[in-house]
Design an enzyme around this catalytic site. Structure first.
Site, PDB file in Angstrom:
ATOM      1  N   GLU A   1       0.845  -1.208   0.000  1.00 58.60           N
ATOM      2  CA  GLU A   1       0.000   0.000   0.000  1.00 58.60           C
ATOM      3  C   GLU A   1       0.868   1.240   0.000  1.00 58.60           C
ATOM      4  O   GLU A   1       1.930   1.246   0.616  1.00 58.60           O
ATOM      5  CB  GLU A   1      -0.863   0.024   1.276  1.00 58.60           C
ATOM      6  CG  GLU A   1      -2.234  -0.607   1.154  1.00 58.60           C
ATOM      7  CD  GLU A   1      -3.260   0.314   0.502  1.00 58.60           C
ATOM      8  OE1 GLU A   1      -2.866   1.256  -0.201  1.00 58.60           O
ATOM      9  OE2 GLU A   1      -4.460   0.072   0.695  1.00 58.60           O
TER      10      GLU A   1
ATOM     11  N   ASP B   1      -4.866   5.041   5.818  1.00 59.03           N
ATOM     12  CA  ASP B   1      -5.448   6.216   6.457  1.00 59.03           C
ATOM     13  C   ASP B   1      -6.433   5.724   7.522  1.00 59.03           C
ATOM     14  O   ASP B   1      -6.037   5.355   8.631  1.00 59.03           O
ATOM     15  CB  ASP B   1      -6.094   7.024   5.320  1.00 59.03           C
ATOM     16  CG  ASP B   1      -6.743   8.313   5.737  1.00 59.03           C
ATOM     17  OD1 ASP B   1      -6.648   8.704   6.895  1.00 59.03           O
ATOM     18  OD2 ASP B   1      -7.372   8.955   4.875  1.00 59.03           O
TER      19      ASP B   1
ATOM     20  N   LYS C   1      -1.303   6.723   8.881  1.00 61.39           N
ATOM     21  CA  LYS C   1      -1.835   7.830   9.695  1.00 61.39           C
ATOM     22  C   LYS C   1      -2.444   7.233  10.965  1.00 61.39           C
ATOM     23  O   LYS C   1      -3.633   6.905  10.993  1.00 61.39           O
ATOM     24  CB  LYS C   1      -2.923   8.585   8.916  1.00 61.39           C
ATOM     25  CG  LYS C   1      -2.429   9.276   7.649  1.00 61.39           C
ATOM     26  CD  LYS C   1      -3.552  10.080   7.004  1.00 61.39           C
ATOM     27  CE  LYS C   1      -3.185  10.611   5.650  1.00 61.39           C
ATOM     28  NZ  LYS C   1      -4.321  11.181   4.900  1.00 61.39           N
TER      29      LYS C   1
ATOM     30  N   VAL D   1      -1.516  14.098   1.649  1.00 65.13           N
ATOM     31  CA  VAL D   1      -0.202  14.137   1.001  1.00 65.13           C
ATOM     32  C   VAL D   1      -0.296  13.752  -0.476  1.00 65.13           C
ATOM     33  O   VAL D   1      -1.220  13.047  -0.893  1.00 65.13           O
ATOM     34  CB  VAL D   1       0.799  13.188   1.726  1.00 65.13           C
ATOM     35  CG1 VAL D   1       1.057  13.639   3.142  1.00 65.13           C
ATOM     36  CG2 VAL D   1       0.313  11.747   1.703  1.00 65.13           C
TER      37      VAL D   1
HETATM   38  P1  5GP Z   1      -8.191   4.339   3.879  1.00 67.17           P
HETATM   39  O1  5GP Z   1      -9.169   3.358   3.302  1.00 67.17           O
HETATM   40  O2  5GP Z   1      -7.139   3.719   4.735  1.00 67.17           O
HETATM   41  O3  5GP Z   1      -8.921   5.461   4.600  1.00 67.17           O
HETATM   42  O4  5GP Z   1      -7.483   5.053   2.685  1.00 67.17           O
HETATM   43  C1  5GP Z   1      -6.687   4.356   1.836  1.00 67.17           C
HETATM   44  C2  5GP Z   1      -6.574   5.005   0.482  1.00 67.17           C
HETATM   45  O5  5GP Z   1      -6.998   6.377   0.477  1.00 67.17           O
HETATM   46  C3  5GP Z   1      -5.128   5.045   0.086  1.00 67.17           C
HETATM   47  O6  5GP Z   1      -4.749   3.865  -0.557  1.00 67.17           O
HETATM   48  C4  5GP Z   1      -5.083   6.254  -0.830  1.00 67.17           C
HETATM   49  O7  5GP Z   1      -5.481   5.896  -2.118  1.00 67.17           O
HETATM   50  C5  5GP Z   1      -6.127   7.188  -0.259  1.00 67.17           C
HETATM   51  N1  5GP Z   1      -5.541   8.177   0.659  1.00 67.17           N
HETATM   52  C6  5GP Z   1      -5.653   8.224   2.006  1.00 67.17           C
HETATM   53  N2  5GP Z   1      -4.989   9.271   2.512  1.00 67.17           N
HETATM   54  C7  5GP Z   1      -4.419   9.893   1.455  1.00 67.17           C
HETATM   55  C8  5GP Z   1      -3.570  11.049   1.334  1.00 67.17           C
HETATM   56  O8  5GP Z   1      -3.184  11.733   2.300  1.00 67.17           O
HETATM   57  N3  5GP Z   1      -3.185  11.369   0.071  1.00 67.17           N
HETATM   58  C9  5GP Z   1      -3.562  10.670  -1.035  1.00 67.17           C
HETATM   59  N4  5GP Z   1      -3.114  11.098  -2.214  1.00 67.17           N
HETATM   60  N5  5GP Z   1      -4.358   9.587  -0.953  1.00 67.17           N
HETATM   61  C10 5GP Z   1      -4.769   9.209   0.284  1.00 67.17           C
END
Ligand code: 5GP
Length: 180
Positions: free
Chosen positions: A103, A107, A135, A157
């Site tokens: 990954e 987040d 995060k 980011v």
């Molecule tokens: P989660 O499901 O853990 O909330 O988020 C995962 C996905 O969200 C990551 O694989 C990425 O594609 C996107 N994502 C989460 N935070 C960020 C960030 O700060 N920047 C970017 N560009 N994508 C993020």
């Protein structure tokens, strides 16, 4: 280093390329120590992890089996909370196998949790994750990613594969949004 602007948002340097490369080397050493002789199938989570995976794979066993998965949940800077599968490999590749997901960033953990359950439903024996960025303050699930490059704050980011509206993936460094 200069700040950059993408789609009207301003970003400043967060992690330099040389520090990213150092961290990837350390992660590859940990993976080599953990899996030597018994590698899981590697699945690269597209699109964001392509740069990270490309660099990581340079330092690990050349004969490891790998494929990719593609899901999306983000619209601009905001997660929709809904995960949609764009591509997942056929069952033969994962059935009865251990899987290691690569990954770019974890987040809330929703994507990782979703993919873990989905891959197990399709026969994977076990699913672990190596992520370049994590995060911790936003993460909502009990099991942490097993291998983490950098813990970062709750900030958006771009760079090193990560985008805003498909822009910024090619940046060599990682930048954080400074609009809030
Ligand atoms: P989660 O499901 O853990 O909330 O988020 C995962 C996905 O969200 C990551 O694989 C990425 O594609 C996107 N994502 C989460 N935070 C960020 C960030 O700060 N920047 C970017 N560009 N994508 C993020």
């Amino acid at each position: 280093m200069k700040n950059i602007e993408i789609d009207g948002l301003n970003f400043e340097l967060l992690i330099k390329e040389e520090d990213i490369l150092c961290s990837i080397k350390l992660l590859s050493q940990k993976l080599n120590d953990s899996y030597s002789g018994e590698w899981p199938v590697i699945l690269v989570v597209l699109n964001g992890a392509i740069f990270f995976a490309g660099e990581l794979l340079k330092h690990i066993d050349e004969f490891v089996e790998f494929s990719c998965v593609k899901v999306h949940s983000y619209d601009g800077k905001v997660s929709s909370g809904n995960i949609i599968i764009d591509y997942i490999p056929c069952c033969d590749i994962i059935k009865n196998k251990k899987v290691l997901l690569i990954e770019d960033i974890v987040d809330t953990g929703l994507t990782l949790d979703f993919l873990t359950k989905e891959l197990k439903k399709r026969g994977a024996k076990d699913v672990e994750c190596v992520t370049l960025l994590f995060k911790p303050h936003k993460y909502n699930f009990p099991n942490l990613p097993k291998y983490i490059g950098f813990n970062i704050r709750d900030e958006f980011v771009v760079g090193y594969g990560m985008d805003l509206n498909q822009k910024g993936r090619g940046l060599k460094n990682i930048y954080k949004n400074i609009n809030n």
